[in-house]
Write a protein that holds these residues in place. Structure first.
Motif, mmCIF file in Angstrom:
data_model
loop_
_atom_site.group_PDB
_atom_site.id
_atom_site.type_symbol
_atom_site.label_atom_id
_atom_site.label_comp_id
_atom_site.label_asym_id
_atom_site.label_seq_id
_atom_site.Cartn_x
_atom_site.Cartn_y
_atom_site.Cartn_z
ATOM 1 N N LYS A 1 45.254 59.921 -68.503
ATOM 2 C CA LYS A 1 44.200 59.154 -69.172
ATOM 3 C C LYS A 1 44.782 58.276 -70.278
ATOM 4 O O LYS A 1 44.225 58.157 -71.359
ATOM 5 N N GLY A 2 45.962 57.707 -70.036
ATOM 6 C CA GLY A 2 46.594 56.800 -70.986
ATOM 7 C C GLY A 2 47.425 57.468 -72.065
ATOM 8 O O GLY A 2 48.090 56.795 -72.836
ATOM 9 N N SER A 3 47.384 58.792 -72.149
ATOM 10 C CA SER A 3 48.163 59.509 -73.165
ATOM 11 C C SER A 3 49.500 59.961 -72.578
ATOM 12 O O SER A 3 49.529 60.559 -71.498
ATOM 13 N N MET B 1 49.912 55.783 -59.351
ATOM 14 C CA MET B 1 48.863 56.597 -59.935
ATOM 15 C C MET B 1 48.191 57.404 -58.838
ATOM 16 O O MET B 1 48.300 57.058 -57.661
ATOM 17 N N ASP B 2 47.535 58.463 -59.253
ATOM 18 C CA ASP B 2 46.823 59.238 -58.256
ATOM 19 C C ASP B 2 45.515 58.541 -57.912
ATOM 20 O O ASP B 2 45.163 57.529 -58.499
ATOM 21 N N SER B 3 44.793 59.073 -56.934
ATOM 22 C CA SER B 3 43.592 58.402 -56.445
ATOM 23 C C SER B 3 42.495 58.285 -57.503
ATOM 24 O O SER B 3 41.686 57.373 -57.448
ATOM 25 N N SER B 4 42.469 59.170 -58.495
ATOM 26 C CA SER B 4 41.451 59.087 -59.544
ATOM 27 C C SER B 4 41.799 58.044 -60.600
ATOM 28 O O SER B 4 40.946 57.623 -61.369
ATOM 29 N N GLY B 5 43.071 57.673 -60.679
ATOM 30 C CA GLY B 5 43.505 56.688 -61.664
ATOM 31 C C GLY B 5 43.795 57.252 -63.036
ATOM 32 O O GLY B 5 44.196 56.528 -63.937
ATOM 33 N N GLN B 6 43.615 58.559 -63.230
ATOM 34 C CA GLN B 6 43.840 59.117 -64.568
ATOM 35 C C GLN B 6 45.265 59.603 -64.779
ATOM 36 O O GLN B 6 45.705 59.756 -65.910
ATOM 37 N N TYR B 7 46.016 59.844 -63.701
ATOM 38 C CA TYR B 7 47.405 60.289 -63.812
ATOM 39 C C TYR B 7 48.307 59.172 -63.301
ATOM 40 O O TYR B 7 48.147 58.696 -62.181
ATOM 41 N N VAL B 8 49.284 58.768 -64.139
ATOM 42 C CA VAL B 8 50.114 57.614 -63.810
ATOM 43 C C VAL B 8 51.584 57.914 -64.080
ATOM 44 O O VAL B 8 51.925 58.556 -65.074
ATOM 45 N N LEU B 9 52.454 57.451 -63.178
ATOM 46 C CA LEU B 9 53.895 57.413 -63.418
ATOM 47 C C LEU B 9 54.274 55.957 -63.626
ATOM 48 O O LEU B 9 54.027 55.123 -62.755
ATOM 49 N N ASP B 10 54.854 55.637 -64.761
ATOM 50 C CA ASP B 10 55.307 54.283 -65.072
ATOM 51 C C ASP B 10 56.823 54.277 -64.935
ATOM 52 O O ASP B 10 57.521 54.929 -65.716
ATOM 53 N N TRP B 11 57.337 53.552 -63.952
ATOM 54 C CA TRP B 11 58.763 53.570 -63.611
ATOM 55 C C TRP B 11 59.347 52.213 -63.982
ATOM 56 O O TRP B 11 58.977 51.202 -63.387
ATOM 57 N N LYS B 12 60.251 52.203 -64.959
ATOM 58 C CA LYS B 12 60.865 50.947 -65.420
ATOM 59 C C LYS B 12 62.352 50.933 -65.105
ATOM 60 O O LYS B 12 63.034 51.946 -65.239
ATOM 61 N N TYR B 13 62.828 49.773 -64.694
ATOM 62 C CA TYR B 13 64.229 49.576 -64.341
ATOM 63 C C TYR B 13 64.883 48.684 -65.389
ATOM 64 O O TYR B 13 64.274 47.737 -65.871
ATOM 65 N N ASP B 14 66.170 48.974 -65.732
ATOM 66 C CA ASP B 14 66.845 48.197 -66.767
ATOM 67 C C ASP B 14 68.349 48.172 -66.523
ATOM 68 O O ASP B 14 68.858 48.917 -65.687
ATOM 69 N N ASP B 15 69.030 47.349 -67.278
ATOM 70 C CA ASP B 15 70.487 47.221 -67.255
ATOM 71 C C ASP B 15 71.011 46.973 -65.841
ATOM 72 O O ASP B 15 71.743 47.772 -65.277
ATOM 73 N N PHE B 16 70.618 45.838 -65.288
ATOM 74 C CA PHE B 16 71.009 45.487 -63.924
ATOM 75 C C PHE B 16 72.460 45.030 -63.872
ATOM 76 O O PHE B 16 72.927 44.326 -64.762
ATOM 77 N N ARG B 17 73.154 45.442 -62.822
ATOM 78 C CA ARG B 17 74.546 45.053 -62.586
ATOM 79 C C ARG B 17 74.652 44.452 -61.182
ATOM 80 O O ARG B 17 73.934 44.869 -60.270
ATOM 81 N N VAL B 18 75.568 43.517 -61.019
ATOM 82 C CA VAL B 18 75.795 42.924 -59.708
ATOM 83 C C VAL B 18 76.793 43.783 -58.941
ATOM 84 O O VAL B 18 77.896 44.059 -59.419
ATOM 85 N N VAL B 19 76.371 44.246 -57.770
ATOM 86 C CA VAL B 19 77.225 45.037 -56.886
ATOM 87 C C VAL B 19 77.136 44.391 -55.502
ATOM 88 O O VAL B 19 76.053 44.331 -54.911
ATOM 89 N N GLU B 20 78.245 43.910 -55.025
ATOM 90 C CA GLU B 20 78.300 43.233 -53.728
ATOM 91 C C GLU B 20 77.188 42.194 -53.591
ATOM 92 O O GLU B 20 76.422 42.191 -52.634
ATOM 93 N N ASN B 21 77.113 41.327 -54.586
ATOM 94 C CA ASN B 21 76.165 40.197 -54.613
ATOM 95 C C ASN B 21 74.695 40.619 -54.648
ATOM 96 O O ASN B 21 73.821 39.852 -54.272
ATOM 97 N N GLN B 22 74.413 41.841 -55.095
ATOM 98 C CA GLN B 22 73.042 42.316 -55.235
ATOM 99 C C GLN B 22 72.870 42.925 -56.618
ATOM 100 O O GLN B 22 73.782 43.540 -57.148
ATOM 101 N N LEU B 23 71.680 42.764 -57.186
ATOM 102 C CA LEU B 23 71.389 43.380 -58.482
ATOM 103 C C LEU B 23 70.883 44.805 -58.287
ATOM 104 O O LEU B 23 70.022 45.065 -57.444
ATOM 105 N N PHE B 24 71.429 45.732 -59.069
ATOM 106 C CA PHE B 24 71.003 47.127 -59.054
ATOM 107 C C PHE B 24 70.790 47.587 -60.491
ATOM 108 O O PHE B 24 71.592 47.290 -61.367
ATOM 109 N N PRO B 25 69.723 48.359 -60.740
ATOM 110 C CA PRO B 25 69.509 48.902 -62.083
ATOM 111 C C PRO B 25 70.407 50.115 -62.321
ATOM 112 O O PRO B 25 70.551 50.967 -61.448
#
Length: 81
Positions: A35-37, A1-25
């Motif tokens: 402002k929540g909208s 979020m920005d310093s005022s807290g009114q602008y937010v980026l919500d970043w979600k990760y999904d569908d993880f796969r195992v690649v060389e013994n590590q999980l990657f989305p």
């Protein structure tokens, strides 16, 4: 979020796969809110993951590039609604 807290980026990760013994989305969903909208978003879907390899970018950053902030992008989106 920005310093005022009114602008937010919500970043979600999904569908993880195992690649060389590590999980990657293989899916990432990004939502922008003011402002929540909801104001827009984008979803990334990766069909293949390669690790420990050089990344090649097929574009140059223009000399006229100017840094922008999330709040300025969201303000621009709001004006066009």
């Amino acid at each position: 979020m920005d310093s005022s807290g009114q602008y937010v980026l919500d970043w979600k990760y999904d569908d993880f796969r195992v690649v060389e013994n590590q999980l990657f989305p293989t899916q990432m969903n990004v939502q922008a809110t003011e402002k929540g909208s909801p104001k827009g978003g984008v979803q990334f879907n990766y069909s293949r993951i390669q690790i420990n390899e050089s990344v090649r970018m097929d574009f140059d950053i223009p000399a006229k590039y100017e840094r922008v902030y999330l709040k300025d992008i969201l303000k621009g989106l709001t004006k066009n609604l």
